[in-house]
Design a protein around this motif. Sequence first.
Motif, PDB file in Angstrom:
ATOM      1  N   ARG A   1      -5.288  21.337  -9.046  1.00  0.00           N
ATOM      2  CA  ARG A   1      -6.043  20.925  -7.862  1.00  0.00           C
ATOM      3  C   ARG A   1      -5.641  19.518  -7.479  1.00  0.00           C
ATOM      4  O   ARG A   1      -5.491  18.654  -8.348  1.00  0.00           O
ATOM      5  N   ALA A   2      -5.453  19.298  -6.178  1.00  0.00           N
ATOM      6  CA  ALA A   2      -5.133  17.967  -5.662  1.00  0.00           C
ATOM      7  C   ALA A   2      -5.176  18.026  -4.146  1.00  0.00           C
ATOM      8  O   ALA A   2      -5.284  19.104  -3.544  1.00  0.00           O
ATOM      9  N   ALA A   3      -5.058  16.869  -3.528  1.00  0.00           N
ATOM     10  CA  ALA A   3      -4.990  16.810  -2.070  1.00  0.00           C
ATOM     11  C   ALA A   3      -3.699  17.455  -1.577  1.00  0.00           C
ATOM     12  O   ALA A   3      -2.653  17.389  -2.241  1.00  0.00           O
ATOM     13  N   VAL A   4      -3.762  18.074  -0.418  1.00  0.00           N
ATOM     14  CA  VAL A   4      -2.560  18.645   0.200  1.00  0.00           C
ATOM     15  C   VAL A   4      -1.771  17.506   0.823  1.00  0.00           C
ATOM     16  O   VAL A   4      -2.219  16.859   1.770  1.00  0.00           O
ATOM     17  N   ALA A   5      -0.600  17.241   0.274  1.00  0.00           N
ATOM     18  CA  ALA A   5       0.239  16.134   0.730  1.00  0.00           C
ATOM     19  C   ALA A   5       1.579  16.240   0.011  1.00  0.00           C
ATOM     20  O   ALA A   5       1.775  17.094  -0.861  1.00  0.00           O
ATOM     21  N   ALA A   6       2.505  15.358   0.380  1.00  0.00           N
ATOM     22  CA  ALA A   6       3.826  15.360  -0.240  1.00  0.00           C
ATOM     23  C   ALA A   6       3.778  14.712  -1.614  1.00  0.00           C
ATOM     24  O   ALA A   6       2.991  13.802  -1.862  1.00  0.00           O
ATOM     25  N   GLY A   7       4.644  15.185  -2.515  1.00  0.00           N
ATOM     26  CA  GLY A   7       4.781  14.555  -3.824  1.00  0.00           C
ATOM     27  C   GLY A   7       4.482  15.504  -4.971  1.00  0.00           C
ATOM     28  O   GLY A   7       3.770  16.494  -4.819  1.00  0.00           O
ATOM     29  N   SER A   8       5.026  15.175  -6.125  1.00  0.00           N
ATOM     30  CA  SER A   8       4.875  16.026  -7.303  1.00  0.00           C
ATOM     31  C   SER A   8       3.472  16.001  -7.877  1.00  0.00           C
ATOM     32  O   SER A   8       3.122  16.857  -8.695  1.00  0.00           O
ATOM     33  N   MET A   9       2.645  15.032  -7.455  1.00  0.00           N
ATOM     34  CA  MET A   9       1.257  14.951  -7.915  1.00  0.00           C
ATOM     35  C   MET A   9       0.276  15.426  -6.844  1.00  0.00           C
ATOM     36  O   MET A   9      -0.907  15.150  -6.914  1.00  0.00           O
ATOM     37  N   ARG A  10       0.763  16.127  -5.844  1.00  0.00           N
ATOM     38  CA  ARG A  10      -0.077  16.647  -4.772  1.00  0.00           C
ATOM     39  C   ARG A  10       0.151  18.155  -4.657  1.00  0.00           C
ATOM     40  O   ARG A  10       1.056  18.717  -5.258  1.00  0.00           O
ATOM     41  N   MET A  11      -0.702  18.807  -3.861  1.00  0.00           N
ATOM     42  CA  MET A  11      -0.527  20.227  -3.597  1.00  0.00           C
ATOM     43  C   MET A  11       0.325  20.391  -2.341  1.00  0.00           C
ATOM     44  O   MET A  11      -0.022  19.898  -1.270  1.00  0.00           O
TER      45      MET A  11
ATOM     46  N   ASP B   1       0.824  -1.204   0.000  1.00  0.00           N
ATOM     47  CA  ASP B   1       0.000   0.000   0.000  1.00  0.00           C
ATOM     48  C   ASP B   1       0.859   1.255   0.000  1.00  0.00           C
ATOM     49  O   ASP B   1       0.564   2.229  -0.707  1.00  0.00           O
ATOM     50  N   ALA B   2       1.924   1.225   0.786  1.00  0.00           N
ATOM     51  CA  ALA B   2       2.819   2.377   0.840  1.00  0.00           C
ATOM     52  C   ALA B   2       3.513   2.584  -0.497  1.00  0.00           C
ATOM     53  O   ALA B   2       3.660   3.718  -0.980  1.00  0.00           O
ATOM     54  N   LEU B   3       3.950   1.494  -1.116  1.00  0.00           N
ATOM     55  CA  LEU B   3       4.603   1.604  -2.424  1.00  0.00           C
ATOM     56  C   LEU B   3       3.648   2.160  -3.471  1.00  0.00           C
ATOM     57  O   LEU B   3       4.024   3.010  -4.289  1.00  0.00           O
ATOM     58  N   ALA B   4       2.401   1.689  -3.448  1.00  0.00           N
ATOM     59  CA  ALA B   4       1.418   2.176  -4.419  1.00  0.00           C
ATOM     60  C   ALA B   4       1.126   3.660  -4.197  1.00  0.00           C
ATOM     61  O   ALA B   4       1.016   4.440  -5.155  1.00  0.00           O
ATOM     62  N   ASP B   5       1.008   4.052  -2.919  1.00  0.00           N
ATOM     63  CA  ASP B   5       0.744   5.453  -2.591  1.00  0.00           C
ATOM     64  C   ASP B   5       1.914   6.325  -3.036  1.00  0.00           C
ATOM     65  O   ASP B   5       1.733   7.377  -3.662  1.00  0.00           O
ATOM     66  N   LEU B   6       3.128   5.879  -2.729  1.00  0.00           N
ATOM     67  CA  LEU B   6       4.317   6.634  -3.093  1.00  0.00           C
ATOM     68  C   LEU B   6       4.437   6.760  -4.611  1.00  0.00           C
ATOM     69  O   LEU B   6       4.752   7.836  -5.145  1.00  0.00           O
ATOM     70  N   ALA B   7       4.167   5.671  -5.321  1.00  0.00           N
ATOM     71  CA  ALA B   7       4.248   5.698  -6.781  1.00  0.00           C
ATOM     72  C   ALA B   7       3.228   6.671  -7.361  1.00  0.00           C
ATOM     73  O   ALA B   7       3.515   7.392  -8.327  1.00  0.00           O
ATOM     74  N   ASP B   8       2.032   6.694  -6.777  1.00  0.00           N
ATOM     75  CA  ASP B   8       1.000   7.607  -7.266  1.00  0.00           C
ATOM     76  C   ASP B   8       1.400   9.062  -7.035  1.00  0.00           C
ATOM     77  O   ASP B   8       1.198   9.921  -7.894  1.00  0.00           O
ATOM     78  N   ARG B   9       1.994   9.342  -5.882  1.00  0.00           N
ATOM     79  CA  ARG B   9       2.384  10.713  -5.558  1.00  0.00           C
ATOM     80  C   ARG B   9       3.501  11.238  -6.462  1.00  0.00           C
ATOM     81  O   ARG B   9       3.599  12.444  -6.694  1.00  0.00           O
ATOM     82  N   PHE B  10       4.334  10.332  -6.969  1.00  0.00           N
ATOM     83  CA  PHE B  10       5.482  10.749  -7.773  1.00  0.00           C
ATOM     84  C   PHE B  10       5.396  10.225  -9.207  1.00  0.00           C
ATOM     85  O   PHE B  10       6.404  10.075  -9.876  1.00  0.00           O
ATOM     86  N   SER B  11       4.179   9.982  -9.682  1.00  0.00           N
ATOM     87  CA  SER B  11       4.000   9.400 -11.014  1.00  0.00           C
ATOM     88  C   SER B  11       4.133  10.414 -12.139  1.00  0.00           C
ATOM     89  O   SER B  11       4.118  10.053 -13.309  1.00  0.00           O
ATOM     90  N   GLY B  12       4.239  11.677 -11.804  1.00  0.00           N
ATOM     91  CA  GLY B  12       4.355  12.712 -12.826  1.00  0.00           C
ATOM     92  C   GLY B  12       4.287  14.073 -12.183  1.00  0.00           C
ATOM     93  O   GLY B  12       4.760  14.256 -11.064  1.00  0.00           O
ATOM     94  N   ARG B  13       3.680  15.014 -12.884  1.00  0.00           N
ATOM     95  CA  ARG B  13       3.554  16.382 -12.374  1.00  0.00           C
ATOM     96  C   ARG B  13       2.119  16.847 -12.555  1.00  0.00           C
ATOM     97  O   ARG B  13       1.494  16.575 -13.586  1.00  0.00           O
ATOM     98  N   LEU B  14       1.594  17.542 -11.552  1.00  0.00           N
ATOM     99  CA  LEU B  14       0.250  18.098 -11.676  1.00  0.00           C
ATOM    100  C   LEU B  14       0.168  18.986 -12.910  1.00  0.00           C
ATOM    101  O   LEU B  14       1.033  19.833 -13.138  1.00  0.00           O
TER     102      LEU B  14
END
Length: 559
Positions: free
Chosen positions: A72-82, A51-64
Amino acid sequence: MSDETNDPDHAVDDVAALIERAVAWLEAEPDGDIRRELTTLVDAARTDNPDALADLADRFSGRLQFGTAGLRAAVAAGSMRMNRLVVRQAAAGLGQWLLDQEASGAIERAAERGVVVACDARRKSDVFALDTCRVLAALGIRSMLHPGLTPTPVLAWSITGLEAAAGVVVTASHNPPADNGYKVFLETGAQIVTPIDTDISDRIGAVDPLDVPIAAEDDHLIQRLDLSWQEAYVASVPQVRLRPDVPGVPVAYTAMHGVGGETIEMAFVASGFDAPIPVVEQHEPDGTFPTVSFPNPEEPGAMDLLLETAQASGAAIALANDPDADRLGMAIPQPDGSWRRLSGDEIGWLFADHILTNTSGDDRLVVTTLVSSSLLGRIANAHGVHSEETFTGFKWIGKLAIERAALGQRFVLGYEQALGYLVTDRPLDKDGISAAVLMAEIAACAKADGVTMQDRLDALSAQFGRYVTAELSVRIPPSEGAEWVAAIEANPPADVSGIAVVAVESYPEANLVRLKLDGGARLQVRPSGTEPKVKLYGEAVGIEPAELDALLEALAATR
């Protein structure tokens, strides 16, 4: 599945690279709460927690990417978040685009004229706004920061008044509570459109989010505005009234935990009305949205407290802003004492009827979007004025208003069925505050004429036929939504629920396909520009709403 995908060494390399990207982000992240969140996730990923790997991969899968209404995105860490790193990257890309426009002569004195910035009450909105100013200052670009919490219409309205080169508002509008967002406006006060969004996005992509120069908070290029621009906006709102002689009626109102409450009270009083009767539990800004799971007046249940307030107070109508106050929801009383929430199209019809009845001139122009009701065109034709359809997203309505002004057409109304309305010529974006004031006047006129708001709608049905509209959302990833639209275009169904499809129209700029059925119904499909879902829209004349709902469900079942 290929052998390479099954290779364990390849999988380890991928995980290692993913964790490496996350750690690099972690080292650059300026906020302690985001660092702690990402640290916990990285530690879990290092144990091969799926689950952590999938979450991490989703957060860094690209750029918003810029969608219908910016980022627009959830406030959280990663290039795919706000988060602050993503916001700094976006601000740097916007700043570079402005400098390039100045260098090319497309925008004069862009750096000197600067960018107006504002924010709402959502999580980290204030630091996102200030970081935007600091990044612009590091690029030598002036910024003007609105104080406190600011409705989006006030920000958009102030851009032209300040003669700024652009504007930014940090807001996720009506998105879920966990989200935040970033809207960019042009010097006209309208939102960015293609190809400008692509040009800015390209410059954002060229910026390393982990290494964005940022100036001090007290840099001389960062100007703190006072409340005079809110006051000037409020002073302008009474101009939307077309029948200022008509006394007001009681209006119930909810700010939906957003930032519109104070400004709308001032606007009502300035326009000659009593302040609306508030939903007390939802009146003060609160980015956690404690009484609604989805702060959108379109969502079932979101207006329940408003309807209770309206019924208890004897209000004539009930109005709702979304959290950044650029949209307007509405409900009206029924003969049996119940209240009915109006669709976005019904609200638009009421505006069109009132505005076109109380203004004159064959140069007038009304505009709506492809997915909104076609009835607006018939109302416009009956009044002998211009009407246009444009792409989904209010930015296109603003663009069309500017273009048609050059042809001598005078914009008097723009609306989209997603509760966006513009009933004046400034700002060139949807404005739920000035629209609320004009709707209060419409209700007052109805009372003065001895009719109800439902009577007004019934009169339109008697004149033009009973138009029925419906919507259906299917939650799927954006990429699958685009594939679904493409599949319908490539191989459209011969019929929907036994009714023949007689025409197929494609609008690639809007990523939309329209099916016309035998008998006149039309069904449309497009991916949302702000959420992971596909939206289906239906319209027909003279059928029961349940029949139209069934057609949309049948089309959705073909996926």
